[in-house]
Each structure stands twice: as C-alpha cells, then as structure tokens.
Design an enzyme around this catalytic site. Structure first.
Site, mmCIF file in Angstrom:
data_model
loop_
_atom_site.group_PDB
_atom_site.id
_atom_site.type_symbol
_atom_site.label_atom_id
_atom_site.label_comp_id
_atom_site.label_asym_id
_atom_site.label_seq_id
_atom_site.Cartn_x
_atom_site.Cartn_y
_atom_site.Cartn_z
ATOM 1 N N GLY A 7 -5.133 -2.663 -0.105
ATOM 2 C CA GLY A 7 -4.923 -4.100 -0.049
ATOM 3 C C GLY A 7 -6.234 -4.826 -0.238
ATOM 4 O O GLY A 7 -6.687 -5.587 0.619
ATOM 5 N N GLY A 12 -10.513 -7.538 1.832
ATOM 6 C CA GLY A 12 -10.721 -6.131 1.494
ATOM 7 C C GLY A 12 -11.875 -5.936 0.533
ATOM 8 O O GLY A 12 -12.652 -4.986 0.659
ATOM 9 N N LYS A 77 -1.071 -7.649 3.729
ATOM 10 C CA LYS A 77 -0.345 -8.519 4.647
ATOM 11 C C LYS A 77 0.596 -7.662 5.484
ATOM 12 O O LYS A 77 1.172 -6.694 4.994
ATOM 13 C CB LYS A 77 0.445 -9.567 3.866
ATOM 14 N N LYS A 186 -7.082 -11.537 19.738
ATOM 15 C CA LYS A 186 -7.016 -12.160 18.413
ATOM 16 C C LYS A 186 -5.626 -12.765 18.192
ATOM 17 O O LYS A 186 -5.484 -13.846 17.599
ATOM 18 C CB LYS A 186 -7.313 -11.106 17.332
#
Length: 314
Positions: A7, A12, A77, A186
């Site tokens: 990804g 990335g 994703k 997070k």
C-alpha cells in the site's frame, strides 16, 4: 533488511523512500500502474524539509514480481486489508513478519486470520505524506514518531531488530510493551474529529469554533475511553479534552481530516475501523456507545448516498 511496503501511497512512499535511502532493499507495492511506472522510470520525487530530490526505489503492482521478504509493512486503507493481504501471499515466506501501521482497530485481526497471529506486529506512525501526483510526494519524517510492538506486549528480539532498522534509517521508532494502548490512544484522537468533519464537511478551523460539535466530540471520546477501560486497555490519554486538543495540535485551520478527504475524493472511509471499532468493542464488553453508534450510522449513510450517486452517473 528486505522490506515491502504493502500500500505504497503517500505515507508508504515516505517511509519506503527513507528505508531505501538507508540502503535497505525496499519494494513499494501499489495498485496504480501510473504511480509505479513513474517511480520506476524517474525515481520517487520527494519534497520535504531537505528540499526536493529523486530517490531511486523499486516499485511494482504485483507481489509475485517481488517474492518473499523479511518484513511486510501494511499501509493500505483499513477496508482494503483483507483483499490486499490475500493478493500479497507471494511476499510471505517462513520467517516473514507483517507489521500494520494502519489507522483504527481491527485490521490486525484480519491480518492474523490471513497469515497467522504469530507473524503479526502492530504499530502507529505519525510520519506524514501527501501524494502530489504519480511518483511525487510531500513527506514529513523528521521529528515524527513511530511506535511498534508485539500484540501480546512482549519486548521481543524481532521487534527490537525492526526498530533498529527504522531508527538507523531516520524513522524515530520506539518499541512499546503496550502497543494496544498506543493504538487506542491514536484511535481516541481519530474518534475526536474524524466522523464529525466527515458529516459536517468542516475544516479544523470551523470545527473548533463550534461549541456544540466539541460537546459531541467529547461525548464520543468519553465512550471510547470507557470501552478501553472495560477491555483492560492501559491508556495514556484518559481525558476526552486531551484527545480533542491533541487532534488539532500543530495543524492549520484549513486542515481536513483523512475522513473528509476520502469523501471529497468519492471514496469510502475508514469509519468501520474507527467509530465502528468503538461500537464493536463496546458490545463485546457491555459498554453502551450511543454517540459513536450514531456517528458511525450517519457516515455509513453518507457513503451510501455517495455510492448511489456514483452509480446513477455511471
């Protein structure tokens, strides 16, 4: 270390370029032929605090071209996780580790089902990236921290080795003995603003000037904190106001969350892995989550309307 970024979008590529420049054999795997062709033809164009430069990288659209690697860093994703790892089986050898640095919660279970829980490591990164065009990114690596760890909290040699590689390349990385707590911290920040900006289409400057929306945010984060505590998760953020403030720290008034950016591009969002995860964990541990359930439902409705509109135009 032989590494593949599964990804290789903006984030990335930012991580992959850093590892490549440090001398590690790093493959950037992405479905976009135009993006991959541009990188293979002229290198990856990186814009960062050092200026602009071309970084020689290896890029491909096919896992079979790459073969087995030591480490797969998953940055697709969250809603593409199952499909992505299924199409990347050629990367997985007897000793291959799979490290997820994705947003939200739940993708680590999908990866574990696909490759075995004993291979899976988890983490969170604050490295930034923006895709400027095929083969071109803006990257934010310096001063941005990454946290990685074993799902069971062990401070293993293998996760320490990965941290050494990342740190040696300039990716400030800490091994956490409480990676689930780090992931929840997070998550709380994402819960604070993501769905609200997706539903309202507001920038941070607009969102943070609306007291009613702040109240809704704090209620959603409070639910998530209650769920985490019921699940035995050790949090660093224990106050909803802290998550609300942290979400906007250092960001301009014009900032748009990834949730809002996805909708503006006509793409589905990661809502199932953010507010949706809070709802699922709440059901599992007997904690009511009506605010998160409402935000999740509203976002799914927006995605449905968007999909129907796209189908009508096709």
């Amino acid at each position: 270390m032989n590494i593949c970024i599964l990804g290789a979008g903006a984030l990335g590529c930012a991580i992959g370029a850093t590892l490549s420049e440090a001398g590690h054999e790093t493959w950037l795997l992405n479905r976009s032929a135009a993006h991959v062709e541009a990188m293979n033809r002229q290198g990856l164009e990186v814009h960062d605090e050092r200026g602009q430069r071309q970084v020689a990288v290896k890029a491909s659209t096919r896992a079979t071209e790459i073969g087995e690697v030591d480490l797969v860093v998953v940055l697709v994703k969250s809603f593409h996780t199952a499909e992505a790892i299924a199409s990347a089986k050629a990367l997985i050898g007897p000793q291959t580790l799979v490290l997820s640095l994705q947003n939200g919660l739940g993708h680590e279970d999908i990866l574990a089902d696909a490759v075995g829980r004993e291979r899976v490591l988890a983490g969170k990164t604050y490295v930034g990236g923006v895709l400027l065009g095929p083969g071109r990114i803006r990257a934010g690596v310096t001063g941005k921290h990454t946290y990685i760890g074993e799902l069971d909290g062990q401070l293993s040699e293998r996760v320490q080795a990965i941290a050494e590689v990342f740190n040696g390349a300039g990716l400030a990385t800490t091994v956490s003995a409480n990676i689930m707590g780090t992931m929840w911290d997070k998550l709380l920040v994402n819960v604070a603003t993501g769905a609200l900006t997706g539903i309202t289409r507001l920038t941070y400057g607009q969102l943070y000037s609306e007291p009613l929306l702040k109240s809704t945010s704090l209620a959603a984060v409070a639910e998530a904190i209650a769920v985490a505590r019921a699940a035995g998760i050790e949090l660093s953020l224990n106050d909803p106001e802290s998550a609300w403030n942290l979400a906007a720290e250092g960001l301009p008034a014009a900032f748009k969350t990834s949730m809002l950016q996805s909708l503006e591009k006509g793409s589905v969002t990661e809502i199932d892995f953010i507010n949706g995860s809070v709802v699922r964990w709440g059901q599992r541990h007997g904690v009511a989550t009506p605010v998160n359930a409402t935000l999740h439902a509203c976002m799914k409705g927006i995605e449905r309307a968007m999909a129907d509109h796209q189908q009508e135009e096709a």
